[in-house]
Design a protein around this motif. Structure first.
Motif, PDB file in Angstrom:
ATOM      1  N   GLY A  53       0.817  -1.211   0.000  1.00 20.01           N
ATOM      2  CA  GLY A  53       0.000   0.000   0.000  1.00 20.01           C
ATOM      3  C   GLY A  53       0.854   1.265   0.000  1.00 20.01           C
ATOM      4  N   GLY A  54       1.919   1.235   0.803  1.00 23.40           N
ATOM      5  CA  GLY A  54       2.784   2.410   0.903  1.00 23.40           C
ATOM      6  C   GLY A  54       3.449   2.734  -0.419  1.00 23.40           C
ATOM      7  N   LEU A  91       2.466   1.855  -3.459  1.00 24.37           N
ATOM      8  CA  LEU A  91       1.466   2.304  -4.429  1.00 24.37           C
ATOM      9  C   LEU A  91       1.176   3.786  -4.224  1.00 24.37           C
ATOM     10  N   TYR A  92       1.017   4.171  -2.945  1.00 28.71           N
ATOM     11  CA  TYR A  92       0.729   5.577  -2.645  1.00 28.71           C
ATOM     12  C   TYR A  92       1.866   6.481  -3.085  1.00 28.71           C
ATOM     13  N   ARG A  93       3.101   6.098  -2.743  1.00 32.32           N
ATOM     14  CA  ARG A  93       4.251   6.948  -3.097  1.00 32.32           C
ATOM     15  C   ARG A  93       4.390   7.079  -4.614  1.00 32.32           C
ATOM     16  N   LEU A 150       1.863  12.531  -9.590  1.00 31.73           N
ATOM     17  CA  LEU A 150       1.143  13.805  -9.554  1.00 31.73           C
ATOM     18  C   LEU A 150       2.091  14.981  -9.371  1.00 31.73           C
ATOM     19  N   ALA A 151       3.179  14.748  -8.644  1.00 31.01           N
ATOM     20  CA  ALA A 151       4.126  15.833  -8.407  1.00 31.01           C
ATOM     21  C   ALA A 151       5.074  16.006  -9.587  1.00 31.01           C
ATOM     22  N   MET A 189       1.868   7.024  -6.768  1.00 30.76           N
ATOM     23  CA  MET A 189       0.843   7.972  -7.219  1.00 30.76           C
ATOM     24  C   MET A 189       1.272   9.401  -6.918  1.00 30.76           C
ATOM     25  N   ARG A 190       1.824   9.603  -5.712  1.00 24.34           N
ATOM     26  CA  ARG A 190       2.221  10.947  -5.315  1.00 24.34           C
ATOM     27  C   ARG A 190       3.322  11.472  -6.238  1.00 24.34           C
TER      28      ARG A 190
END
Lengths: 262, 163
Positions: free
Chosen positions: B98-99, B101-103, B109-110, B105-106
């Motif tokens: 999960g971590g 995947l989140y990083r 976007l950045a 995505m972030r």
């Protein structure tokens, strides 16, 4: 449904297959793998003396045909619409099917037992909510957040569980994942802006763990590599799509909050 | 990362124990099995950490730790007469990416392509590691069970012949 039942009860073969499908449906619905469902239906039918059984299952349909030695034949289709992993029901149905295969009781007794299992509850309704928020809060700590992040994640976890269980019926499957991810990201972003949470990253990682299809992907691969190609492919697709939908919901939240990150 | 035992490890071990139990409740595992899910999650994360520390590979870590969780689940399932998945799901939870995947995505976007590529690849590696671990143990135990059943059947047959 019940009227249909009454018609089934007059014919042993139809009734038997109907009950076997009840067990299979319950197992598939509550998270059993396709192979186990097919195996269980076949075993139950064989225990009652079926000469020939064919079962074909994909993630949302069970298709089964049984022929008895006297030539009577039944073929039934069962559509499984909702999946809501409830492992305690799965476990009980599994135990029941083992018991049935040994004891071979009257079909009406078998019927009552299935209904009893399906109506039982392992936990009061509020317990999974608490568990869901504890999981989110715990993972916020796991990924290095402080205690305030954990508290925010705790609240968001409960809200995700609310969306999971009490959302409108039309909001199904992947749409639900998008909404959960969107709501979680907005709340995480707002909490940091309001100065409650310290790290939106940790809060998001904690809550995202509730949505990530990690295990779904693992079991999908097992189905795929062990020969259940159709079920495996569909489940893999489902897992990949839900990961994409999490990303979609998160992106939406970032744009709504008007920044490059939360 | 220079020390094996850190406060981070301690926090992660405790939280993976709690989170595994919490996830087991979310999946409505019967109360009497909950503690096994927690133990499995705890040890699985410890294995994951150990492999990452010594081999520096997330794929290997996910693969080995999932294999451990799967063996634990297969054994527990036979001892406690419940389907394997009841113990497998809580055990694997701490390794779910999960971590990462989140990083990923972030980073996307950045506009940080390097970061997002790195974390998305990590997500895929861990996902494949988990899948590989589950498949390997499921095939191994399936074969073993078949062999044992066949041996028992043969034994029963020879005994019958003796009588």
């Amino acid at each position: 449904m019940d009227k249909q039942r009454e018609i089934y009860k007059e014919d042993f073969t139809e009734y038997l297959l109907c009950l076997a499908l009840d067990v299979g449906e319950g197992m598939l619905k509550n998270g059993a793998e396709v192979g186990r469902v097919e195996d269980t239906i076949e075993r139950i039918c064989r225990a009652y003396g079926a000469a020939h059984v064919e079962v074909f299952t994909i993630i949302s349909v069970i298709n089964a045909a049984v022929r008895m030695p006297d030539g009577s034949y039944s073929m039934q289709l069962r559509r499984v619409k909702s999946i809501d992993s409830n492992f305690s029901i799965l476990e009980k149905l599994n135990a029941l099917s083992r018991k049935i295969c040994v004891e071979k009781p009257e079909l009406s007794v078998f019927d009552d037992e299935i209904h009893k299992i399906k109506s039982e509850k392992a936990y009061p309704t509020w317990v999974p909510f608490v568990a869901s928020s504890v999981a989110a809060g715990g993972f916020a700590l796991f990924f290095g957040g402080n205690i305030f992040d954990a508290i925010v994640a705790l609240i968001i976890g409960a809200i995700i569980a609310l969306i999971e269980n009490f959302s409108p019926k039309r909001l199904t499957g992947l749409a639900k994942t998008v909404v959960s991810s969107l709501v979680a990201a907005i709340l995480a972003g707002l909490s940091v802006r309001l100065g409650i949470g310290a790290n939106d990253d940790m809060i998001m990682m904690g809550t995202i763990m509730l949505l990530v299809p990690g295990i779904a992907f693992g079991t999908a691969m097992r189905d795929l590599l062990c020969g259940d190609l159709i079920a495996g492919t569909l489940k893999t697709l489902q897992a990949i799509l839900s990961a994409l939908m999490i990303a979609f919901g998160y992106t939406l939240a970032v744009f709504l909050l008007g920044g490059a990150t939360l | 990362m220079s020390d094996f035992f850190t406060t981070q490890l301690l926090v992660r071990l405790i939280t993976s124990f709690i989170c595994s139990i919490a996830f087991a409740v979310v999946y409505r595992v019967a109360p009497r099995h909950l503690i096994y899910g927690g133990i499995s999650g705890f040890i699985t994360y410890f294995v994951y950490h150990t492999v990452i520390f010594f081999a520096h590979s997330v794929f290997a870590a996910a693969f080995v730790s999932t294999m451990f969780a799967a063996i634990f689940a297969e054994v527990a399932a036979r001892k406690r007469r419940a389907p394997t998945i009841v113990f497998l799901v809580p055990g694997v939870i701490p390794t779910v990416p999960g971590g990462d995947l989140y990083r990923g995505m972030r980073g996307l976007l950045a506009g940080n392509t390097a970061e997002s590529t790195f974390y998305f690849l990590n997500t895929i590696k861990i996902g494949l590691g988990i899948a590989g671990g589950i498949v390997a143990i499921s095939i191994l135990f399936g074969t073993l069970t078949d062999r044992i059943a066949a041996a028992k059947a043969r034994k029963a047959k020879t005994q019958q012949n003796d009588n």
